[in-house]
Structure formats: C-alpha cells, structure tokens
Motif scaffolding. Sequence first.
Motif, short mmCIF file in Angstrom:
data_model
loop_
_atom_site.label_atom_id
_atom_site.label_comp_id
_atom_site.label_asym_id
_atom_site.label_seq_id
_atom_site.Cartn_x
_atom_site.Cartn_y
_atom_site.Cartn_z
N LEU A 83 38.93 22.96 34.72
CA LEU A 83 39.53 23.14 33.40
C LEU A 83 40.06 21.82 32.86
O LEU A 83 39.89 21.48 31.69
CB LEU A 83 40.64 24.18 33.47
CG LEU A 83 40.20 25.62 33.74
CD1 LEU A 83 41.39 26.48 34.14
CD2 LEU A 83 39.50 26.21 32.53
N HIS A 84 40.71 21.07 33.74
CA HIS A 84 41.22 19.75 33.33
C HIS A 84 40.07 18.81 32.97
O HIS A 84 40.11 18.11 31.94
CB HIS A 84 42.07 19.16 34.45
CG HIS A 84 42.66 17.83 34.13
ND1 HIS A 84 42.05 16.64 34.48
CD2 HIS A 84 43.82 17.48 33.49
CE1 HIS A 84 42.79 15.63 34.08
NE2 HIS A 84 43.87 16.11 33.47
N GLY A 85 39.03 18.81 33.79
CA GLY A 85 37.89 17.95 33.54
C GLY A 85 37.14 18.29 32.27
O GLY A 85 36.51 17.42 31.66
N ALA A 86 37.18 19.58 31.89
CA ALA A 86 36.50 20.02 30.67
C ALA A 86 37.29 19.70 29.41
O ALA A 86 36.83 19.98 28.30
CB ALA A 86 36.21 21.51 30.75
N GLY A 87 38.49 19.15 29.57
CA GLY A 87 39.27 18.74 28.41
C GLY A 87 40.21 19.78 27.85
O GLY A 87 40.79 19.57 26.77
N HIS A 88 40.41 20.87 28.56
CA HIS A 88 41.37 21.87 28.08
C HIS A 88 42.79 21.31 28.18
O HIS A 88 43.11 20.51 29.08
CB HIS A 88 41.24 23.16 28.90
CG HIS A 88 39.99 23.93 28.60
ND1 HIS A 88 39.83 24.64 27.45
CD2 HIS A 88 38.85 24.08 29.32
CE1 HIS A 88 38.63 25.22 27.46
NE2 HIS A 88 38.02 24.89 28.57
N ASP A 89 43.63 21.74 27.28
CA ASP A 89 45.02 21.29 27.23
C ASP A 89 45.85 22.21 28.11
O ASP A 89 46.29 23.28 27.67
CB ASP A 89 45.51 21.32 25.78
CG ASP A 89 46.94 20.81 25.64
OD1 ASP A 89 47.44 20.17 26.58
OD2 ASP A 89 47.56 21.07 24.58
N ILE A 90 46.07 21.81 29.35
CA ILE A 90 46.83 22.63 30.31
C ILE A 90 48.29 22.24 30.19
O ILE A 90 48.73 21.20 30.70
CB ILE A 90 46.30 22.43 31.74
CG1 ILE A 90 44.81 22.76 31.80
CG2 ILE A 90 47.09 23.31 32.72
CD1 ILE A 90 44.16 22.43 33.12
N VAL A 91 49.07 23.08 29.50
CA VAL A 91 50.45 22.71 29.16
C VAL A 91 51.44 23.12 30.26
O VAL A 91 52.59 22.67 30.24
CB VAL A 91 50.87 23.32 27.81
CG1 VAL A 91 50.01 22.75 26.69
CG2 VAL A 91 50.77 24.85 27.83
N ALA A 92 51.01 23.96 31.20
CA ALA A 92 51.88 24.33 32.32
C ALA A 92 51.03 24.84 33.46
O ALA A 92 50.04 25.56 33.24
CB ALA A 92 52.89 25.39 31.90
N VAL A 93 51.40 24.47 34.66
CA VAL A 93 50.79 25.01 35.88
C VAL A 93 51.86 25.77 36.64
O VAL A 93 52.90 25.20 37.00
CB VAL A 93 50.20 23.89 36.76
CG1 VAL A 93 49.70 24.46 38.09
CG2 VAL A 93 49.08 23.17 36.02
N TYR A 94 51.63 27.04 36.84
CA TYR A 94 52.55 27.89 37.60
C TYR A 94 52.00 28.06 39.02
O TYR A 94 50.82 28.35 39.21
CB TYR A 94 52.66 29.28 36.96
CG TYR A 94 53.52 29.35 35.72
CD1 TYR A 94 54.78 29.94 35.76
CD2 TYR A 94 53.07 28.84 34.50
CE1 TYR A 94 55.57 30.03 34.62
CE2 TYR A 94 53.84 28.92 33.35
CZ TYR A 94 55.10 29.52 33.42
OH TYR A 94 55.87 29.60 32.29
N CYS A 95 52.87 27.90 40.01
CA CYS A 95 52.47 28.15 41.39
C CYS A 95 53.68 28.56 42.21
O CYS A 95 54.82 28.54 41.73
CB CYS A 95 51.78 26.92 41.98
SG CYS A 95 52.71 25.40 41.87
#
Length: 303
Positions: free
Chosen positions: A19-31
């Motif tokens: 997802l990051h490599g495809a250029g999506h804007d990942i505004v938060a990662v929950y884990c």
Amino acid sequence: MRLAFMGSPDFAVPALRALHGAGHDIVAVYCQPPRPAGRGQKETPCPVHRAALELGLPVRTPARLRRDAAEHAAFAALDLDAAVVAAYGLILPAPMLAAPRRGCLNIHASLLPRWRGAAPIQAAILAGDAESGVTIMQMEEGLDTGPMLLRAAVPIGPRGTTPALHDALAAAGAALILRALAEAPPAVPQPVEGVTYAPKLSKADAGIDWRESAAALDRRVRALNPWPGTVFRQGGEAIRLLAAEPAAGSGPPGTVLDAAPTIACGEGALRLLRLQRPGRGPLPAEAFLRGFPLPPGTVLGNG
C-alpha cells in the motif's frame, strides 16, 4: 487514497509495504502494543509496528477499542477513505467500522466462508485441504461474515507447511488489496453453505496422540510448527517433533519400529525427521538419536 492500516504480525507486513509502495496516503497504522519478549523480557514492538517506523508512518497502539469513545472519535477524525485490516488482533466496534467512506476491508487468509476465525492457515493444512487462498472482505460486526470483494486461490501442495502457506497467502493478500482499492468491485454475500471455523490455537494443541493415523499426524506436524508445535514425551522430557513423513509399518501406537526412527500410529506409521529436546537446538533425526537413543521396541508417550 487516504487510509488507515490495522495489523500486527508478519502476515500483515507485505500488505502494508504494498500500500505504501503504491502511493496510498497511510495516515495511521494501528497495531498491538509492544510486549515483553525474549530472555530479557524487553518490550518489543510487533512486526507491523517495526515496518511502519521503517517507512516513516505514524503508529497507534491502543490496548482496547470496544468501549473507548475517545478512540472511536480519533479514528473518525482521520477522515479516511478506507481502513485496511490484516490480522490486527482487536475487534473493531461498529462506530469504527462505519467511519471510513468505503468502510473497513479485511485481508482474510482463507477462501471464505471456509475457515472463518483465528487460525485459518493451520486449519486448512490440518483438514488436508488441497488449496487455501485470500478473501478481501467488507467488514461487519460478525466474525468474518461480511460480503466478499475479491478472492484468490493458493494451492497447498501435498507437503505444504504453515510457514510456506503463510508467506504465499501474505503475498497474495498484498496484491489483492491493491486490486480491491483500485477496482472497487461489488460486494458479494458469503454463501450460507460450507461455513467452517478455525478456532484460536493454544499450547494445549501441541500434544501428539500416537493413536491418530500417520496421515493425520503428518498434517499436524506440518500445520502446527513453529507454534504451538507438536510434542511427544519420552524419558521424562517433552520432545518437539519439527518434521516427519508417513512411512510403511504397523504396530501398537507409539512403538518405535526401526532405527530411522519410524513410529507406529493408529493407522500406518510416521518417520521422524527433525526433533528438539528442551533447551537444545533442533537436529536431524540421525544426529538427535546419537544423544537420545530410541531403540526399536521403545514406546513413546503422547504429548
């Protein structure tokens, strides 16, 4: 697309990277929050947490979500197009499921409706399934009951193991979620027939019962290693069986039939290939037997 990513173990990392490599804007990662690990019990972040930090993405690690109105509000304030969920480990409550414009999309490691639940990879191997796969599902409040967007089959093979299938499904899931976001396929309800469940595994599942058939025990070894493992008892020790294969032979269950060693099962026999004593490293059977003999006629204990 403006996204949140929600996942914790290694299975979820390829999807996050894709997802990051495809250029999506990942505004938060929950884990999941960091937990004690290793001999020193040092607080250790999960694989998704480590990957997110490497990618420079903001990480959130709430310990609970279900009744936390502040977390619900914070999630809604992200103004998401969608949330992508892959083996996160926490149940998403209704307010969070409804917050993103395109909802929450789950990467599930089975061909739904087969193997809903926590351990679909192991369950498929234990059952002797010829194939597994990945389903991209629109999440709802039920346990893996939501409508399906995309599915992709992955063959297991006659000697398939959990680590190999895990990696194949993780890669397939990463590719499939990119398609689901790009193509916005219509959601299709899951069939009501063919529903099966894969319950969460525990250490209690590790025990070997030599009364089972050799074919079933072979699947068990391939499915449950590395965790929770497969264990039998001998000489007061719990011996981990890391690899095995069906072999010719018969006798009372648990009896060592030859020097291979081949062990009689409830039906057929099992040749032990790789073993490990407590506190020792794993060894091929030949090397293991030099320090821990199992002469023919020995009767091994169940785990």
